[in-house]
Structure formats: C-alpha cells, structure tokens
Design an enzyme around this catalytic site. Structure first.
Site, PDB file in Angstrom:
ATOM      1  N   LYS A 122       0.821  -1.221   0.000  1.00 24.18           N
ATOM      2  CA  LYS A 122       0.000   0.000   0.000  1.00 24.18           C
ATOM      3  C   LYS A 122       0.850   1.264   0.000  1.00 24.18           C
ATOM      4  O   LYS A 122       0.473   2.262  -0.595  1.00 24.18           O
ATOM      5  CB  LYS A 122      -0.951   0.008   1.203  1.00 24.18           C
ATOM      6  CG  LYS A 122      -2.061  -1.020   1.056  1.00 24.18           C
ATOM      7  CD  LYS A 122      -3.250  -0.733   1.935  1.00 24.18           C
ATOM      8  CE  LYS A 122      -4.386  -1.679   1.552  1.00 24.18           C
ATOM      9  NZ  LYS A 122      -5.603  -1.463   2.298  1.00 24.18           N
ATOM     10  N   LYS A 206      -4.627  -8.940  -6.778  1.00 24.33           N
ATOM     11  CA  LYS A 206      -5.850  -9.114  -5.985  1.00 24.33           C
ATOM     12  C   LYS A 206      -6.950  -8.158  -6.459  1.00 24.33           C
ATOM     13  O   LYS A 206      -6.659  -7.000  -6.765  1.00 24.33           O
ATOM     14  CB  LYS A 206      -5.477  -8.803  -4.526  1.00 24.33           C
ATOM     15  CG  LYS A 206      -6.536  -9.078  -3.512  1.00 24.33           C
ATOM     16  CD  LYS A 206      -6.079  -8.643  -2.123  1.00 24.33           C
ATOM     17  CE  LYS A 206      -6.340  -7.167  -1.861  1.00 24.33           C
ATOM     18  NZ  LYS A 206      -6.906  -6.863  -0.542  1.00 24.33           N
ATOM     19  N   LYS A 209     -10.548  -2.641  -3.884  1.00 27.37           N
ATOM     20  CA  LYS A 209     -11.327  -1.399  -4.006  1.00 27.37           C
ATOM     21  C   LYS A 209     -10.483  -0.279  -4.594  1.00 27.37           C
ATOM     22  O   LYS A 209     -10.985   0.617  -5.247  1.00 27.37           O
ATOM     23  CB  LYS A 209     -11.769  -0.904  -2.621  1.00 27.37           C
ATOM     24  CG  LYS A 209     -12.707  -1.781  -1.878  1.00 27.37           C
ATOM     25  CD  LYS A 209     -13.094  -1.041  -0.590  1.00 27.37           C
ATOM     26  CE  LYS A 209     -13.426  -2.006   0.512  1.00 27.37           C
ATOM     27  NZ  LYS A 209     -12.507  -1.973   1.629  1.00 27.37           N
TER      28      LYS A 209
HETATM   29  N1  AQP Z   1      -9.673  -9.994  -3.598  1.00 27.62           N
HETATM   30  C1  AQP Z   1     -10.099 -10.480  -2.447  1.00 27.62           C
HETATM   31  N2  AQP Z   1     -10.433 -11.795  -2.349  1.00 27.62           N
HETATM   32  C2  AQP Z   1     -10.902 -12.304  -1.169  1.00 27.62           C
HETATM   33  N3  AQP Z   1     -11.072 -11.562  -0.054  1.00 27.62           N
HETATM   34  C3  AQP Z   1     -10.762 -10.253  -0.121  1.00 27.62           C
HETATM   35  N4  AQP Z   1     -10.817  -9.245   0.778  1.00 27.62           N
HETATM   36  C4  AQP Z   1     -10.394  -8.098   0.213  1.00 27.62           C
HETATM   37  N5  AQP Z   1     -10.048  -8.333  -1.069  1.00 27.62           N
HETATM   38  C5  AQP Z   1     -10.270  -9.647  -1.308  1.00 27.62           C
HETATM   39  C6  AQP Z   1     -11.290  -9.406   2.145  1.00 27.62           C
HETATM   40  O1  AQP Z   1     -12.316  -8.464   2.382  1.00 27.62           O
HETATM   41  C7  AQP Z   1     -12.287  -8.088   3.753  1.00 27.62           C
HETATM   42  C8  AQP Z   1     -12.385  -6.612   3.901  1.00 27.62           C
HETATM   43  O2  AQP Z   1     -11.242  -5.975   3.385  1.00 27.62           O
HETATM   44  P1  AQP Z   1     -10.950  -4.454   3.750  1.00 27.62           P
HETATM   45  O3  AQP Z   1     -11.853  -3.564   3.042  1.00 27.62           O
HETATM   46  O4  AQP Z   1     -10.964  -4.266   5.197  1.00 27.62           O
HETATM   47  O5  AQP Z   1      -9.494  -4.248   3.275  1.00 27.62           O
HETATM   48  P2  AQP Z   1      -8.666  -4.837   2.111  1.00 27.62           P
HETATM   49  O6  AQP Z   1      -8.295  -6.249   2.384  1.00 27.62           O
HETATM   50  O7  AQP Z   1      -7.537  -3.906   1.957  1.00 27.62           O
HETATM   51  O8  AQP Z   1      -9.698  -4.802   0.898  1.00 27.62           O
HETATM   52  P3  AQP Z   1      -9.535  -4.186  -0.533  1.00 27.62           P
HETATM   53  O9  AQP Z   1     -10.821  -4.333  -1.239  1.00 27.62           O
HETATM   54  O10 AQP Z   1      -8.352  -4.743  -1.215  1.00 27.62           O
HETATM   55  O11 AQP Z   1      -9.339  -2.649  -0.252  1.00 27.62           O
HETATM   56  P4  AQP Z   1      -8.163  -1.714  -0.596  1.00 27.62           P
HETATM   57  O12 AQP Z   1      -8.101  -1.605  -2.074  1.00 27.62           O
HETATM   58  O13 AQP Z   1      -8.569  -0.430   0.082  1.00 27.62           O
HETATM   59  O14 AQP Z   1      -6.926  -2.317  -0.031  1.00 27.62           O
HETATM   60  C9  AQP Z   1     -11.021  -8.683   4.358  1.00 27.62           C
HETATM   61  O15 AQP Z   1     -11.364  -9.849   5.082  1.00 27.62           O
HETATM   62  C10 AQP Z   1     -10.202  -9.052   3.157  1.00 27.62           C
HETATM   63  O16 AQP Z   1      -9.366 -10.163   3.408  1.00 27.62           O
END
Ligand code: AQP
Length: 344
Positions: A122, A206, A209
């Site tokens: 990040k 991955k 968002k």
């Molecule tokens: N691609 C993914 N496949 C499976 N699980 C996923 N999670 C996120 N991406 C995937 C799971 O969703 C939960 C919430 O995630 P979060 O919003 O708290 O943070 P994150 O993991 O950082 O999610 P994002 O969507 O990838 O957000 P950004 O882009 O902001 O970093 C967690 O349980 C995560 O494992």
C-alpha cells in the site's frame, strides 16, 4: 516473538471481523469475508464492525465518511447479517479499540511490523510519506480482535499475515504481563474458494477497491448490464477450459474465473471444470455473467432499499455499539489493571 508454549485460553468462542469503508465493496470482499459472516452468526456469537478508524490511514473526505459507514452496514445486512443475531457496529463508537491499540503498540516490535507485506504494497515506493497509522494498522487490527477475546476471524487470504501478528501480540502480552491465557490466540478462517479473488484485468493481482480500473472488479452495487459487461471484457486466454485443475496452472485469469464461478455456485472448482471442460470463454463467460447477476443483483437492490432509510441503519449501529461496549469495557478494565495504569 517468545518461545513460550501458549497457555490455553478458556473463554467462549467468538467471531470478529470488519471491513473498511473505503469504497464500493466488491466480489472479493463478498466471497472472502461477507458470506462467511452471514454463515457464522448462526454458529458462534459474532461481532462485525465497520472499520472507520482503519479507513483514515489513507485520506477520506470527512463529509462522506459517515455515508460510507452506512453503505458497508447496508452491505452487511443485504448479504444476510441479522442485527438481532450478530452485533454490528462502527469501530469509532467503541473508544476502547484505540486505547487497547496503544498498549499493543508497546507490546509489538518494530521488526514484526517491518515484515508486513500489505504495508509495503500500500505504501509503495514512497513509504516515508505514508501515515504512521498505515504502518501501525495491524496493531489496531489486533486490538479490534482481542478486545472481544475473539477466537475466530473470517477474512480473505490477504489478511493471514496480520492474523499471525495478532497471535504474536496476544502471546507476548500474556507472557510479559504474567497473564497466561488472558487473550486467546485467534484463528484466521480463510478457507473456501473465495479466499483470494483476483482482478478481472490481471489474474496475478488481488481484486481491490483501490484499483484505479473499475473494470478490474465487480462491485456489489453494479447493475446487471455492468456486471455482464465487466465479465465479457475480463482478460482471458484463447484456450478452452481443461478437464483438470492441474491444467489450469499457469493460466491465472482462467483459474480465477473458474474459482469465481465455483464460489458463486457453491460448488468445488473441479465440478465447474466437469461441466465446462472443452468449452471456450465464449460459452463460459455468459454463463458466469448470468450466475453473478443472479447472486449479486438482489444484494445490490437490497442495499439501495436499506440506504433509502439511513435513520434505521443508524439505529442498528447504535444498538450494536451499546452491545459491543458492554463486552469491550470489562476487557479494557482488566487490561488497565494488568498493565498497572493509574486509572485502573
Ligand atoms: N480480492 C479479495 N479476495 C478475497 N477476499 C478479499 N478481501 C479483500 N479483497 C479480497 C477481504 O475483504 C475483507 C475486507 O477488506 P478491507 O476492506 O478491510 O481491506 P482490504 O483487504 O484492503 O480490501 P480491498 O478491497 O483490497 O481494499 P483496498 O483496495 O482499500 O486495499 C477482508 O477480510 C479481506 O481479506
């Protein structure tokens, strides 16, 4: 990290997890986390929060943050969480999260945090410009979990390393303060075909968002036409689907779409190949699009219905916060005593 054999935790089983209100929820969040929340609430007491304090590790518009919290809450409800069964709340409504995080900041070692790959991903090349909060995020996450003495944490595969850190912090706290078994060493529940959903544009990245391309993900609020279009445009290779999972090795995009189909249909990936072996993506993609619309369409519609009544969402969050605090406050009172704080 200590070499002490962990003392057993004798408390009840509890589930805790959360999602950051940092943008539209996508298929990865749904399959990696939200579907598990809805299932587990009927098996183990379940606490699910909206991580608004984590969200501000990167800039969030203050005028929009409350709305983003309501959107995540609506997604929880639309995917099956029942506020009468599970405790649903906003992280910032329970100040004990950050109070415990400070204690854990003093337990965790810099070397442990330096190994966290999510921070490296990040922060990118400019880590000196990242917030201290982004660096310390996994410590706050440990506090989120251990404040409720949670034993099971349903998350996607990307969170596994943070859960290991939570276990290390719990173990070191219990050891250093002579409080064996005070905190549990929680298990990450990452199993299942949705544990790591990949970008529709790049099968090695991955689904996320924060990916600048909206075509890389399917959002829970996308309408049927948008979902179908994104699947039609998803990157693939020219070969037909094989008969065995081994033959998908080295074909990350194909592997991902088969995994998505399996997770949405509640089938094993091999069962998907049994159905589609020998078929090209011209046949597979429309079937996947129909399935995705069938599963996600009602969720998006329900989210829109719920968001039309923000007062009801706020009522659910206030009720959840009261229930969460009833559990958090006694734990924090015990921690203050264990640490020897003046206010204990
Ligand atoms: N691609 C993914 N496949 C499976 N699980 C996923 N999670 C996120 N991406 C995937 C799971 O969703 C939960 C919430 O995630 P979060 O919003 O708290 O943070 P994150 O993991 O950082 O999610 P994002 O969507 O990838 O957000 P950004 O882009 O902001 O970093 C967690 O349980 C995560 O494992």
């Amino acid at each position: 990290m200590t070499d002490q054999t962990p003392a057993p935790f004798a408390g009840p089983k509890r589930v805790l997890s959360g999602v950051q209100p940092t943008g539209d929820l996508h298929l990865g969040n749904y399959l990696g986390a939200l579907v598990k929340f809805a299932r587990l609430q009927h098996e183990i007491p379940t606490f699910i929060f909206v991580a608004d304090q984590h969200a501000i590790t990167e800039w969030q518009d203050p005028a929009k943050l409350k709305g983003q919290v309501r959107e995540i809450t609506a997604a929880y409800l639309a995917t099956g969480l029942d506020p009468k069964v599970a405790t649903i709340f906003a992280q910032s409504a329970v100040p004990e999260h950050t109070e415990l995080a400070w204690v854990f900041d003093c337990v965790a070692r810099i070397g442990w945090l330096d190994r966290m790959t999510q921070f490296k991903d990040k922060a990118g090349k400019h880590k000196e410009r990242a917030s201290v909060g982004l660096y310390a995020y996994p410590v706050l996450q440990a506090a989120d979990i251990l404040l409720y003495k949670a034993t099971h944490v349903p998350v996607g595969e990307d969170q596994r390393q943070h859960l290991e850190l939570t276990r290390d912090i719990a173990q070191k706290f219990n050891h250093d303060f002579g409080a064996p078994g005070f905190f549990p060493l929680p298990d990450a529940l990452t199993q299942g075909p949705g544990a790591r959903i990949m970008s529709l544009r790049d099968g090695r990245a991955k689904m996320s968002k924060s990916d600048p391309s909206d075509y890389s993900r399917i959002n829970l609020t996308d309408d049927a036409e948008t979902i179908s279009q994104k699947i039609r445009k998803a990157r693939t290779d020219p070969d037909p689907l094989p008969a065995s999972l081994d033959a998908l090795e080295g074909r990350p995009e194909a592997q991902n779409l088969v995994g998505v189909y399996a997770a949405l249909a509640g089938k094993a990936p091999q069962a998907v190949l049994d159905e589609f072996a020998g078929q090209g993506f011209g046949v597979f993609k429309p079937r996947l699009a129909d399935l995705a619309v069938e599963v996600l369409g009602p969720i998006g519609a329900e989210m829109r219905r719920l968001l039309a009544d923000p007062a009801e969402i706020d009522r659910i969050l206030a009720d959840g916060a009261a229930r969460a605090r009833a559990l958090a406050q006694p734990t924090m009172a015990e921690v203050r005593k264990i640490v020897g704080f003046w206010n204990s």
